[in-house]
Design a protein around this motif. Structure first.
Motif, PDB file in Angstrom:
ATOM      1  N   UNK A   1       0.837  -1.174   0.000  1.00 48.17           N
ATOM      2  CA  UNK A   1       0.000   0.000   0.000  1.00 48.17           C
ATOM      3  C   UNK A   1       0.885   1.241   0.000  1.00 48.17           C
ATOM      4  N   UNK A   2       0.451   2.216  -0.738  1.00 51.08           N
ATOM      5  CA  UNK A   2       1.250   3.426  -0.889  1.00 51.08           C
ATOM      6  C   UNK A   2       1.127   4.324   0.332  1.00 51.08           C
ATOM      7  N   UNK A   3       2.279   4.727   0.863  1.00 54.68           N
ATOM      8  CA  UNK A   3       2.312   5.683   1.970  1.00 54.68           C
ATOM      9  C   UNK A   3       3.089   6.900   1.510  1.00 54.68           C
ATOM     10  N   UNK A   4       2.652   8.078   1.955  1.00 57.82           N
ATOM     11  CA  UNK A   4       3.419   9.270   1.641  1.00 57.82           C
ATOM     12  C   UNK A   4       4.522   9.451   2.680  1.00 57.82           C
ATOM     13  N   UNK A   5       5.266  10.526   2.567  1.00 57.88           N
ATOM     14  CA  UNK A   5       6.403  10.758   3.459  1.00 57.88           C
ATOM     15  C   UNK A   5       6.003  10.946   4.917  1.00 57.88           C
ATOM     16  N   UNK A   6       4.745  11.222   5.189  1.00 56.26           N
ATOM     17  CA  UNK A   6       4.266  11.419   6.560  1.00 56.26           C
ATOM     18  C   UNK A   6       3.717  10.141   7.191  1.00 56.26           C
ATOM     19  N   UNK A   7       3.773   9.018   6.474  1.00 58.94           N
ATOM     20  CA  UNK A   7       3.222   7.774   6.994  1.00 58.94           C
ATOM     21  C   UNK A   7       1.726   7.647   6.778  1.00 58.94           C
ATOM     22  N   UNK A  17       1.294   2.709  11.363  1.00 58.52           N
ATOM     23  CA  UNK A  17       2.676   2.302  11.585  1.00 58.52           C
ATOM     24  C   UNK A  17       2.746   0.789  11.358  1.00 58.52           C
ATOM     25  N   UNK A  18       3.537   0.387  10.390  1.00 54.10           N
ATOM     26  CA  UNK A  18       3.643  -1.033  10.049  1.00 54.10           C
ATOM     27  C   UNK A  18       4.239  -1.884  11.162  1.00 54.10           C
ATOM     28  N   UNK A  19       4.797  -1.250  12.181  1.00 53.62           N
ATOM     29  CA  UNK A  19       5.382  -2.027  13.275  1.00 53.62           C
ATOM     30  C   UNK A  19       4.346  -2.373  14.354  1.00 53.62           C
ATOM     31  N   UNK A  20       3.125  -1.867  14.216  1.00 52.40           N
ATOM     32  CA  UNK A  20       2.063  -2.156  15.177  1.00 52.40           C
ATOM     33  C   UNK A  20       0.982  -3.010  14.535  1.00 52.40           C
ATOM     34  N   UNK A  21       0.778  -4.180  15.105  1.00 54.80           N
ATOM     35  CA  UNK A  21      -0.212  -5.121  14.590  1.00 54.80           C
ATOM     36  C   UNK A  21      -1.621  -4.514  14.558  1.00 54.80           C
TER      37      UNK A  21
END
Length: 135
Positions: A1-7, A17-21
């Motif tokens: 999925x596309x994320x911009x520079x701000x997440x 945040x991809x680090x949070x399930x």
């Protein structure tokens, strides 16, 4: 999925945040709704603002041109992509294709709006598999 520079996800506008399930689950659930035809709030508001401006014919279009939110090219691109997705849904596109469809079509719109004619054939090839759902 596309994320911009701000997440922020380019498709749904959610910050995650991809680090949070939990973020990943919530994001997938939101995309599932969008895949079924629901539109992100900023696209609904964009459509509604322009719809009212046209319906009332009271100078609203001129006012909207000066509104930074409604003149953001990214919102315009998303409005086009979601319109295409809704048409594709009507013609039977598999809902499971939502993310890849949107990413490919947003890239296609990026190329068209940049007037980078050299990239048009590649961008067009990337969306070819969904051509039969274009109506």
């Amino acid at each position: 999925m596309q994320m911009n520079e701000n997440g922020e996800c380019r498709i749904c506008g959610a910050m995650y945040d991809l680090s949070y399930e939990d973020d990943i689950k919530a994001h997938k659930a939101l995309h599932k709704k969008l895949a079924s035809g629901v539109q992100p709030r900023k696209i609904r508001e964009f459509s509604k603002a322009f719809g009212w401006a046209v319906a009332c014919n009271d100078g609203g279009l001129e006012r909207l041109k000066s509104d930074y939110q409604n003149s953001d090219p990214e919102i315009g691109k998303l409005a086009v992509a979601f319109s295409w997705w809704n048409r594709a849904l009507d013609y039977g596109v598999p809902v499971k294709d939502f993310d890849s469809y949107m990413e490919a079509h947003l890239k296609f719109i990026d190329v068209l709006s940049s007037e980078n004619n050299d990239e048009v054939p590649n961008a067009r090839r990337a969306i070819k598999k969904w051509e039969k759902f274009a109506g």
